[in-house]
Every structure is written in C-alpha cells, then in structure tokens.
Design an enzyme around this catalytic site. Structure first.
Site, PDB file in Angstrom:
ATOM      1  N   HIS A 182      47.349  37.980  43.331  1.00  9.31           N
ATOM      2  CA  HIS A 182      47.087  38.156  44.762  1.00  9.31           C
ATOM      3  C   HIS A 182      47.985  37.474  45.715  1.00  9.31           C
ATOM      4  CE1 HIS A 182      42.801  37.982  42.954  1.00  9.31           C
ATOM      5  NE2 HIS A 182      43.342  39.516  43.010  1.00  9.31           N
TER       6      HIS A 182
ATOM      7  N   ARG B 202      39.624  34.400  46.596  1.00 10.56           N
ATOM      8  CA  ARG B 202      39.684  33.542  45.164  1.00 10.56           C
ATOM      9  C   ARG B 202      41.160  33.992  44.655  1.00 10.56           C
ATOM     10  NH1 ARG B 202      34.786  36.022  45.234  1.00 10.56           N
ATOM     11  NH2 ARG B 202      32.951  34.301  45.512  1.00 10.56           N
TER      12      ARG B 202
ATOM     13  N   GLU C  27      31.127  45.647  44.878  1.00  8.07           N
ATOM     14  CA  GLU C  27      30.108  44.630  44.810  1.00  8.07           C
ATOM     15  C   GLU C  27      29.082  44.326  45.693  1.00  8.07           C
ATOM     16  OE1 GLU C  27      33.478  43.785  44.757  1.00  8.07           O
ATOM     17  OE2 GLU C  27      34.124  42.564  43.200  1.00  8.07           O
TER      18      GLU C  27
ATOM     19  N   ASP D 138      36.425  43.401  42.911  1.00  9.07           N
ATOM     20  CA  ASP D 138      37.501  42.558  43.125  1.00  9.07           C
ATOM     21  C   ASP D 138      38.724  42.457  42.011  1.00  9.07           C
ATOM     22  OD1 ASP D 138      36.289  41.744  45.425  1.00  9.07           O
ATOM     23  OD2 ASP D 138      35.502  39.905  44.616  1.00  9.07           O
TER      24      ASP D 138
ATOM     25  N   TYR E 268      41.988  38.580  50.238  1.00 10.32           N
ATOM     26  CA  TYR E 268      40.875  37.917  49.260  1.00 10.32           C
ATOM     27  C   TYR E 268      41.134  36.519  49.229  1.00 10.32           C
ATOM     28  CZ  TYR E 268      38.455  38.047  44.717  1.00 10.32           C
ATOM     29  OH  TYR E 268      37.476  37.754  43.861  1.00 10.32           O
TER      30      TYR E 268
ATOM     31  N   GLU F 250      36.661  38.222  36.939  1.00  8.81           N
ATOM     32  CA  GLU F 250      35.172  39.001  36.910  1.00  8.81           C
ATOM     33  C   GLU F 250      35.135  40.017  37.785  1.00  8.81           C
ATOM     34  OE1 GLU F 250      31.305  36.565  39.031  1.00  8.81           O
ATOM     35  OE2 GLU F 250      33.350  35.721  39.627  1.00  8.81           O
TER      36      GLU F 250
ATOM     37  N   ASP G  24      40.136  40.486  40.264  1.00  8.74           N
ATOM     38  CA  ASP G  24      40.272  39.301  39.254  1.00  8.74           C
ATOM     39  C   ASP G  24      39.464  39.329  38.082  1.00  8.74           C
ATOM     40  OD1 ASP G  24      37.637  38.766  39.930  1.00  8.74           O
ATOM     41  OD2 ASP G  24      37.877  37.174  41.460  1.00  8.74           O
TER      42      ASP G  24
END
Length: 903
Positions: A379, A334, A17, A104, A332, A108, A106
């Site tokens: 995670h 989040r 990203e 990532d 990570y 999103e 997750d």
C-alpha cells in the site's frame, strides 16, 4: 481479465465489505454495475456450540472448530446474522455476467474475497479488484486491471485465524479453572497485557531517590542584550559531576560513586557560598540545527499521533479513518508503508508551494523508505485521496472526521517540504570562590560549573505546516526556541538568582495507548492493523483500565500474567510471539507452508512442547499461589478472588478499593487498610428469632444481615442431606441512602430486614413494598408504582397505595425532575452540542442531549476531559443499532436493470 465496457451490455456484480464503501463506489461506476456489501465477514469458525453442524458435533475437535487430527482443516460456518445477506448476494449473482471481489487489499480483505467465492460458488468469470483509495480514477483503473486471488495471502490469514482460535480456546479454559470464570487469553492480547503488567511491576519495585542541584539566572550586565539574562543548571563542583536523575538505579542508589550527590543541606550551603563567586563564560559551542520532516503516516504512527494531539483511542482513530476512507477522503488506513505515489508527491508539493511558497519546497521530491521489518502489503502511506489534495476547509467535513483528516493532510504536505534549520548553542559558566570550606571534602577553593543550552530556528521549513506531538509532555516541541544572549569565552557574568532545587527520580511512565502501540511495533508483536482491537479487548476484559491516558493493569491481570508466565512461558514470550509473525509473513511470501507450522505450534516438534501438551496436565497449577502476591516488607498478601482482589493476613481479609492501582498498594497503605474499622457492627439480637443482627460494608455498599446459628438441623431419616442451594439463607437488606453504618440502630435494621413488606390487599390482590434496582416501589400482581423516597417503604399504607395505583403509570425519565449536571465539559466536536456529566441509575455518564455514554472504569467525574467524553459518545454512536429499513441494493446511478439473458 479487463472488464467489458459498461455500455456494451451485461451486468457486473461488485462486492465490497461495507455499505458506505458500496455507496461511494457505486457513484463512480458507469452503466451495468451493481455494487453490494457483504457487511464484513460472511463466514468464520463457529463461535457457539449451536453453530456447529450436527454431523460434526460428536467429533473431539468440534469445540475448536479446527480439525487438529487432519491437516488442521478449519470448519467454516456462515454467520447466523449473515445468512440473509448471503442469500441476497446469491440472488444478485444469478443476474450477473461477471463478479468483481473488491474487498480491501490486505490479508483479511483477501480472505473475505476467498470466502465469498467459496460460499457463492459463481459460475461466471471472477475478478479480484483492488485499489488503495476510493476516487473515480482509482476505481476505474481497478476495474480495468483486475487480478487473481492471492491464495498465499489467504493461507497466511487462515493460519493466523487458526492460531488465534487454538490459543484462545485451549488456554482460556485454564484461566476459568485456575483464576476466574469467563476470562480470555489471546496470542497477542495476552502479550500486550504482560507488557502493561511488567511496567507496573517495575513501578512497584522502584525506589525514588532525592537529589538537589542549583538553578542560576545569570546577567550579562549589557542593557542592549536581548535577552540579557539566561538560566543555567549546576553540573559540577571542584571537578566532580553533580548527580542527576540518570545517575540513580531503580533501587534509589547511585550507579557511580564518583559523582557528587547533593542533599538539601549541602545544596543550600553551596548556594549561599556561591553568592559571592566570580562568574565567567568558560566556553560557547555552536552547532547547526537541522530537523527533517516526518514521514507520512502509516497505521501505527497515525494512532500514536491521534492519541497525542486529538486524545483519540487507537480504536476510535481507526473507526474515523475507516469512514474517511470509505467516503473517498483518504487512502487505505491499514498499511505499513510510508511511500507516496508520484501523483501524491506532486499533489503534496503543489499544495505546499501554493500555501507556503516555493522557498519551502526542495528541488527534488523526498522519498521515504519503511523501517518496519516485514512490512505487509504494497500500500501507500495514509494520505488525502485523489490526484489533487483537498484542504481541510474544502472537504466539507466536520467534527472528528475533519480533525483527523486535517492531521493526515498536514503530515502529508509537510513530508514534502524543506528541513527546518537553525543553531543550537551550549554555554559553560564557571564560578569561583576562594576561602570556601566544608562543601566538598574541605576544599579551600570552590569552583562550580554551570551549563545552559539554547536553540534558535532561522528557517522553519516543514514546521510551518506540521509539528509532531510527544508522549512526554515535558519534552520540547520541535518548533520551540530558547534564545541565549550573544556570549563569548571570558565574558563576565553576575548571578541574579541562585536557588537550591530538589528533585526526585520517577518510576518508568505507564504505557499510554500511543506508547503501547509503539512498543508492540518495535518488538514486532502482532500486526499494526490489529493493535486497536487488541487494546480495546484488554480494556473491555478488565485487564487494563485508563487513568487519564495511562494504561493501568488490574490485579486480575497480574494473576493471569502470573499463570501464563509460569506455565505457558513460551506463549507470552515476546520473541516467540514476534517469530510467529515472521512465520505468517513467510507463508504469505511462499517461504513456508501452513500445515507444518500449525503442527509445530500445536503438537510441538524436535522435543519442543506444543500447545496441546501444555494444557493437558493442569494438576500442578496451584490456583491460590497463582493469584497471591506478597507485599514487599510486609506479612500481608494480595490475593485475587472470584469476587475481586483483597488483602489477606493470617486469614483476616480486607477488600482492596476498586480504584487503587497496584503500584499504590505499598506495605504502609496495606497496613492503613487493615487499621481502618471493618465496618462490621453488631447491633443486637432479633427478639423474634434470637439471631444476631450485624451491619456490614460489602462490595455493593453497606447492608444489614442476620447471623444464622452454625448448627444445622439433622437430616430426616431416609432423606438425603439438604443441598447447599436449599439451605436456609440469612436475610439481608441494603441501607437506605439516608442511613450510615455508624448510626444505624437495631430497630432500623429490623425494619429493613422485613422488606419486602406486605402493605395489605387491594381488590383481593396482595400489595408489597420493595426496594429494587431502580429504586423503591410497590407491586400488585404485575402492576407497580414507584415511590418518591426509600423511607416510604416502611410507612406507606393501603390507602396511599390505592391512590398511587389509581394514577396513570409514569414512564421513562419523566418520573422525577431532571437532576442538574455534575460538570459541564464543553462542545462535542461531532454533534456541536454542549456535553455534560450527569449521575444516572448505573453511575455517572456523559451526554450531549442525544447520545448517552457511561463513564468507564478509570474515568472519574472530576478528571474526565471533553476529548475523552467525545470519544465515549462517538463509540456509543458506533454501537447504536441502525434504524431498521427495507434492504436495498446499491446500483450505479445510471444503471438500468435488464433481464438476465437465459439460454
């Protein structure tokens, strides 16, 4: 499918990203890898009408960007600012043999990966590459063990995006029509605003209660005791418990009539009579004290603790954490998880032993289980990256990155250390006076009970490494001790001091960012990863301001929440919003489908009203009623108007000061505002026009204006009436800074109303004098020159104007000598430069000499701290445009570009 060995030939394109993440990962991959960034999302629902493709613009649903008539299909468009990056990725893809989507792990991140695949349309093998930390070992393992895209996670994220779009695009226009233009509503944003407003309502309805008690200092009389004295509080008189703050309701009344409510007179009398009492220890209760370590950080607990200890906002915390993650310092950031991998546990235990000794580390590793319902993704907790942790001093970090890393490192190491143990002690003391009367129903014997508590820590355990902060500054820290003398039942004591102390109950504390994050998580509203942006949004929209660390709702927020509660109650219902999160979790876990859930939300089901029906009939919404709030005990009403809040009493209006919090606007305060002089002064008549000239105090400061006659000239026959925009407007002019409403004269006002003033002509061009946004100046054609004082506008001559235009035009801040700073705050932890507060053209700002940041609403010159200033400066640096440079592709250091094989 595992990746081929890089040395075996072929090129692998890895897409992440962010450029920072790409740079770090490129350094860990071997020959044959190209690492490039998508720079966030590459496509989304259209934001503006111009973004909608021509063939869809006539569709009824086009403004939503979602086809609500056909399976809620989203209309995705490549973001205009990402088109060049998409072209670059497509070009790189032509030279690649394999594609790794390394966004990532997750929802999103999964959605970004899916959008990349959909837009790039690769004809080569595609792999989903996931990792929780950016270290050489983790990246190599991720390349060797890719997986497929998880389309259930993509569905869940897409559903969230569509829900948020439908909510925002359908409800926001209602706010524009009924409250104020350009407002916004959001599925979680509006609920968060409601929480803050409800807390303020509780404070407004609160009635303080006053109560008194006694504080004693007792002396054992034994010289060898250490300590010899200790403090204790009165708890009872003649068997009746003395009222404390918890005994009063929010109305100010006692909840239980059986308790003894002491006022100042009774407490003072009681203190005097107990001066001759005989005191002795009634009981001593000892209990073992144990405090277990705190779990490693997850997203929300990191935001809360960074707010308490470092003064960071949730948004700023996540910005710094993102940088730490992308540069390989932490895992990570989040995550809902508080678990640690076996490697991380070993690293934490090893570091604790090295720093504090084996006596501080338990024989068995600690395992933490998440208490968060519907915890998302698998995670780890937020921890230092790597198989061995670097101490903060070994990282080479500085500023706020160092401070946040240190916080994470301390918490992680402490989580694998032993409990803190000690002893808590509660001592009860009796005081007896015989022949005492009139204190409690005329009793002849006065018996008073006092209580004292203490705590000693015999083994600090994990507290050696880390102590958690608290939202309430009055709360004792976990490592605090309060030692009492060694006492036994029956020990005689003397009262060294006996003081009557008054107290008042306090309204519930306003939310801080930390406590609001905690409240949202406990209610299961929204996702932890979105809390920072949600709080940032309600601050940016003006629904909430900061007063110190407290979140204060604006009167505008009251109007918005009032409308939503009355006409869209389900949408701001806490349980409904939490239920929507469970639905998204069910979609992610293959227990629900996207389209039926969206249909139920938008169109309703089984008699339940859907969003579409809610926004269809707006006629019943009374805009004035929605924005009106009667003040309790008064005939004055608070109203929220297009230009701000004001007080209204039978048509008479008074503006509410911008810095006044809603709970401060009592009936007494409202009367005070009405009793102040309005500031309007009639100065006389303009001898030329005959119009009355008045001086007023307006939203943007004091000014003078003329009152035009009410009668309008009749429209000429055969012509349309004059439009409002074409009607005559009164002349107005702001007062000079040296003038005041109380002293300005008619002559001065007439001079001001003649501005802008024609000075004369130079070389055939007219010269005029103006008082502008940036101060007084003269203008000739397109050329201008600044004046040193506003008064010069009234006196400058053509000759002086010629002199000024003959001089070179001064630019930038060099026009005048720099004003001294208003306050010196200290050193910025990031730039290591001194930070000061200065007064600028647009108000006060903080600066470290390189970066400037304006103070926000709620910040004041007197109260701003160095922590808050550092946060504002850091956010300003984040928003600053990056220097323009030629686009480059991040390649592995040893990679050599080879021509792509063509068949």
């Amino acid at each position: 499918m595992p990746a081929n060995n890089g040395n075996a030939g072929g090129t692998r394109l890895v897409i992440v990203e962010s450029p920072a993440k790409a740079k770090t990962i490129a350094g860990y991959l071997g020959r044959g890898y190209i690492v490039e960034s998508s720079i966030g999302h590459i496509r989304d629902l259209p934001e503006r009408a111009d973004d909608i493709p021509e063939k869809y613009k006539q569709e009824a649903w086009a403004r939503l960007g979602v086809n609500v008539d056909h399976e809620f299909e989203p209309l995705y468009v490549v973001n205009p600012d990402k088109k060049s990056q998409v072209s670059k990725l497509k070009q790189l893809l032509k030279e690649a043999d394999e594609l790794y989507l390394a966004t990532d792990e997750d929802r999103e991140g999964e959605a970004i990966a899916w959008h990349l695949r959909e837009v790039l349309k690769p004809k080569i093998p595609v792999h989903r590459m996931v990792f929780h930390e950016i270290t050489p070992h983790a990246i190599q393992a991720a390349v060797a063990n890719p997986r497929d895209l998880n389309l259930r996670l993509v569905d869940a994220q897409e559903t969230r995006r569509i829900l948020d779009r439908l909510y925002g695009y359908e409800v926001s226009p209602v706010l524009w029509k009924k409250v104020k233009p350009r407002l916004s509503a959001g599925r979680v944003q509006s609920v968060a605003t409601r929480l803050v407003v409800e807390r303020e309502r509780e404070r407004m309805a609160f009635t303080a209660a006053n109560y008194w008690d006694l504080q004693a200092v007792f002396d054992t009389g034994r010289a060898k005791d250490d300590p010899r004295t200790f403090g204790a509080a009165l708890t009872g008189v003649n068997g009746r418990r003395v009222a404390q703050g918890r005994d009063f309701a929010s109305t100010g009344r006692l909840k239980n009539a059986d308790v003894l409510h002491l006022d100042e007179a009774a407490a003072t009398e009681l203190a005097a009579r107990l001066g001759t009492a005989a005191y002795s220890v009634r009981s001593v209760e000892r209990k073992p004290y144990t405090r277990k370590p705190y779990a490693p950080f997850r997203t929300t607990t990191l935001q809360q603790e960074a707010s308490r200890k470092l003064g960071f906002s949730a948004k700023y915390t996540m910005q710094i954490a993102q940088r730490l993650y992308e540069n390989g310092y932490i895992t990570y950031m989040r995550t809902d998880s508080i678990t640690l991998s076996e490697t991380a546990v070993a690293a934490a235990r090893g570091q604790a032993i090295k720093l504090y000794g084996s006596a501080y580390v338990p024989d068995k590793a600690r395992v933490y289980a998440s208490k968060v319902k519907n915890a998302q993704e698998a995670h780890e907790a937020i921890r230092p990256a790597g198989e061995e942790f670097r101490t903060p001093g070994e990282t080479g970090l500085s500023g706020d990155m160092f401070r946040l890393y240190e916080l994470i490192w301390q918490r992680t190491v402490a989580s694998q250390m032993k409990d803190a143990v000690g002893e808590s002690v509660t001592v009860k003391v009796d005081g007896v006076v015989t022949g005492a009367q009139n204190v409690t129903a005329g009793s002849e014997t006065l018996e008073a009970q006092f209580s004292a508590s203490g705590r000693t820590i015999t083994f600090y355990g994990f507290l050696k490494a880390y102590v958690e902060g608290a939202d309430d500054p009055a709360t004792d820290r976990d490592d605090s001790e309060k030692r009492l003398p060694t006492l036994a039942e029956g020990d005689r004591l003397t009262a060294a001091d006996l003081t009557a102390v008054g107290h008042s109950t306090k309204p519930p504390a306003r939310y801080t960012e930390a406590s609001l994050v905690k409240e949202l998580e406990e209610r299961e509203i929204g996702r932890p990863s979105t809390y920072a942006s949600i709080i940032g949004t309600i601050l940016d929209r003006g629904y909430v301001t900061k007063k110190g660390t407290a979140l204060v709702p604006s009167f505008l927020a009251f109007a918005v929440v009032n409308l939503l509660e009355q006409h869209f109650g389900n949408l701001v219902d806490y349980d409904f919003t939490a239920e929507m999160e469970k639905v998204l979790d069910d979609i992610a876990n293959d227990r629900a489908e996207r389209v039926p859930e969206l249909r139920r939300f938008y169109y309703g089901q089984d008699g339940g009203e859907g969003l579409k029906e809610m926004v269809t009939d707006l006629g019943e919404i009374d805009a004035k009623e929605i924005s009106s709030f009667p003040i309790k005990g008064s005939d004055i009403v608070i109203r929220v108007g297009r230009y701000g809040p004001y007080l209204d009493r039978d048509g008479a209006r008074v503006n509410i000061p911008e810095d006044m919090a809603p709970d401060e606007l009592t009936a007494e305060k409202a009367e005070e505002l009405f009793s102040r002089p309005s500031g309007d002064r009639e100065l006389g008549k303009d001898p030329v026009t005959g119009h009355v000239i008045v001086a007023k105090d307006g939203r943007f400061g004091p000014y003078v204006t003329e009152i035009l006659p009410d009668e309008q000239a009749p429209a000429a026959e055969g012509k349309k009436r004059t439009k409002k925009a074409d009607a005559a407007k009164p002349r107005t002019s702001s007062l000079f800074k040296s003038m005041s409403l109380d002293t300005i004269t008619l002559e001065q006002a007439l001079e001001l109303l003649r501005l802008p003033r024609v000075v004369g002509e130079i070389d055939g061009e007219e010269v005029t004098a103006h008082n502008g946004k940036f101060g007084p100046y003269i203008k000739k054609g397109t050329d201008s020159r600044s004046l040193t004082a506003e008064e010069d506008l009234l006196t400058i001559t053509v000759e002086r104007a010629k002199e000024l235009f003959a001089q070179p035009k001064a630019r930038g801040r060099g026009r005048a000598a720099a004003a001294p700073p208003l306050r010196e705050l200290g050193e910025d932890p990031n730039s290591k430069k001194p930070v000061v507060v200065k007064e600028g053209r647009f108000g006060p700002y903080v600066t470290d000499g390189e970066t400037n940041a304006s103070l926000r609403k709620g910040d004041t010159v007197e109260d701003i701290t160095i922590e808050r200033a550092a946060e504002l400066l850091a956010e300003r640096r984040e928003r600053a445009p990056a220097p323009r440079k030629r686009a480059t592709t991040t390649r592995a250091k040893s990679a050599t570009k080879k021509p792509a094989a063509k068949s």
